[in-house]
Motif scaffolding. Structure first.
Motif, PDB file in Angstrom:
ATOM      1  N   SER A  28       0.815  -1.220   0.000  1.00 23.34           N
ATOM      2  CA  SER A  28       0.000   0.000   0.000  1.00 23.34           C
ATOM      3  C   SER A  28       0.846   1.266   0.000  1.00 23.34           C
ATOM      4  N   LYS A  37      -8.995  -3.960  -3.653  1.00 25.74           N
ATOM      5  CA  LYS A  37      -9.798  -5.062  -3.106  1.00 25.74           C
ATOM      6  C   LYS A  37      -8.872  -6.130  -2.526  1.00 25.74           C
ATOM      7  N   ILE A  38      -9.382  -6.808  -1.503  1.00 27.34           N
ATOM      8  CA  ILE A  38      -8.683  -7.944  -0.914  1.00 27.34           C
ATOM      9  C   ILE A  38      -9.665  -9.108  -0.850  1.00 27.34           C
ATOM     10  N   ILE A  60      -5.092  -9.856  -4.123  1.00 30.11           N
ATOM     11  CA  ILE A  60      -5.475  -8.453  -4.017  1.00 30.11           C
ATOM     12  C   ILE A  60      -5.506  -7.824  -5.404  1.00 30.11           C
ATOM     13  N   ILE A 133     -12.543 -11.307  -6.310  1.00 31.41           N
ATOM     14  CA  ILE A 133     -12.271  -9.886  -6.541  1.00 31.41           C
ATOM     15  C   ILE A 133     -12.113  -9.481  -8.000  1.00 31.41           C
ATOM     16  N   TYR A 181      -7.453   3.545   4.907  1.00 29.23           N
ATOM     17  CA  TYR A 181      -8.451   2.829   4.109  1.00 29.23           C
ATOM     18  C   TYR A 181      -8.239   1.316   4.171  1.00 29.23           C
ATOM     19  N   LEU A 182      -6.987   0.910   4.193  1.00 29.97           N
ATOM     20  CA  LEU A 182      -6.641  -0.513   4.207  1.00 29.97           C
ATOM     21  C   LEU A 182      -7.335  -1.261   5.328  1.00 29.97           C
ATOM     22  N   ARG A 185     -11.704  -0.252   5.677  1.00 27.30           N
ATOM     23  CA  ARG A 185     -12.623  -0.635   4.611  1.00 27.30           C
ATOM     24  C   ARG A 185     -12.317  -1.992   3.981  1.00 27.30           C
ATOM     25  N   LEU A 186     -11.048  -2.349   3.871  1.00 25.92           N
ATOM     26  CA  LEU A 186     -10.685  -3.523   3.074  1.00 25.92           C
ATOM     27  C   LEU A 186     -10.510  -4.792   3.895  1.00 25.92           C
ATOM     28  N   LYS A 188     -11.374  -7.263   6.869  1.00 25.97           N
ATOM     29  CA  LYS A 188     -12.557  -7.528   7.688  1.00 25.97           C
ATOM     30  C   LYS A 188     -12.231  -8.446   8.866  1.00 25.97           C
TER      31      LYS A 188
END
Length: 292
Positions: A28, A37-38, A60, A133, A181-182, A185-186, A188
């Motif tokens: 990143s 996306k991951i 990714i 993805i 953001y990593l 949002r990405l 979980k």
């Protein structure tokens, strides 16, 4: 121009989830590169005939201005220089493996790099995560049934400690945050958000503080806030242990959460080698630290 690229990642040494998150962090931060996306994580059988532990794999999707051979060079740096991968046994155990699967619609075939990856059609540990993805699923679906290797989704069973400011919470000394953001949002995971400085009863906003030569934490007004930082670190460690955490994602350079690099105490922006107070407490308990 930014190019869409799909990468496959895997690990089967030490703590694979820690290794994968660390790799995400490094990727990143590559020049003009963003993780878009991951995939889910998958537990997969090793490829080849080497006896070893199962892998945890994922894919990714990234956007980057790096050209293919530039990206390959940066990936090799991440694997070898930053994460210490040893290439001793072909298809053997490894702490991290990162492969370029697709780079836009380019086709490249050299001794150093082949795109699309020449083995991707045969490997379930690439195909299943990609299916999560990829924009054009028709690139993947025809090969799923004929690919080899048992595979199952993997859910990391533990909570991961994370600096609350990285999730966008306004607990930074100036009332701001350090949104990433990593993580927000990405990824979980079951994140356990902590702010050692507010745990130590420091207000928001508050004067910035730095560690000085005698290991005291002094804020910019000259006030000694070491006790606040120590109390916050103890509370953070207590929460982490009660929740059986083993990975901590911490804000870089901070006097509480910095890892391997902190400000030097002069409030000039100069960095020195060192760890924040909370990081010191966590390292003594063998936590695996990711600096973000």
């Amino acid at each position: 121009m930014n190019n869409v690229v799909y990468l496959s990642l895997g690990s089967n040494l030490d703590n694979p989830i820690y290794n994968l998150i660390q790799a995400f962090e490094y990727i990143s931060k590559l020049k003009n590169t963003k993780i878009l996306k991951i995939s889910d994580f998958y537990k997969t059988e090793p490829y080849g005939n080497i006896t070893q532990d199962n892998f945890i794999n994922c894919c990714i999707k990234i956007e980057t201005s790096l050209l293919p051979f530039e990206l390959l060079k940066e990936i090799n740096k991440i694997e070898e220089e930053k994460m210490g991968r040893k290439r001793e046994i072909k298809w053997g155990p490894r702490n991290i493996d990162i492969d370029i699967i697709f780079y836009e619609n380019l086709k490249i075939e050299t001794n150093k790099l082949t795109i699309p990856h020449k083995e991707y059609k045969k490997r379930n540990f690439v195909l299943y995560p990609l299916l999560d993805i990829i924009d054009n699923k028709n690139k993947i679906i025809p090969f799923i049934k004929q690919a080899k290797g048992n595979i199952e989704k993997y859910n990391y069973p533990k909570k991961i400690l994370i600096s609350s400011c990285l999730m966008g919470n306004r607990c930074k000394y100036n009332g701001g945050h350090n949104y990433r953001y990593l993580y927000s949002r990405l990824l979980k995971f079951d994140f356990l958000q902590v702010c050692p400085e507010t745990f130590g009863e420091l207000k928001i906003p508050r004067p910035p503080a730095e560690i000085q030569n005698n290991n005291k934490v002094i804020d910019k007004t000259g006030k000694d806030v070491t006790t606040n930082f120590i109390n916050g670190a103890r509370k953070t460690l207590d929460i982490a242990n009660k929740n059986n955490c083993e990975i901590a994602i911490l804000k870089s350079k901070s006097p509480s959460c910095g890892y391997r690099e902190i400000y030097d105490g002069s409030f000039s922006g100069k960095l020195i080698k060192g760890n924040g107070i909370t990081t010191i407490f966590l390292l003594k308990e063998n936590f695996k630290i990711i600096s973000s």
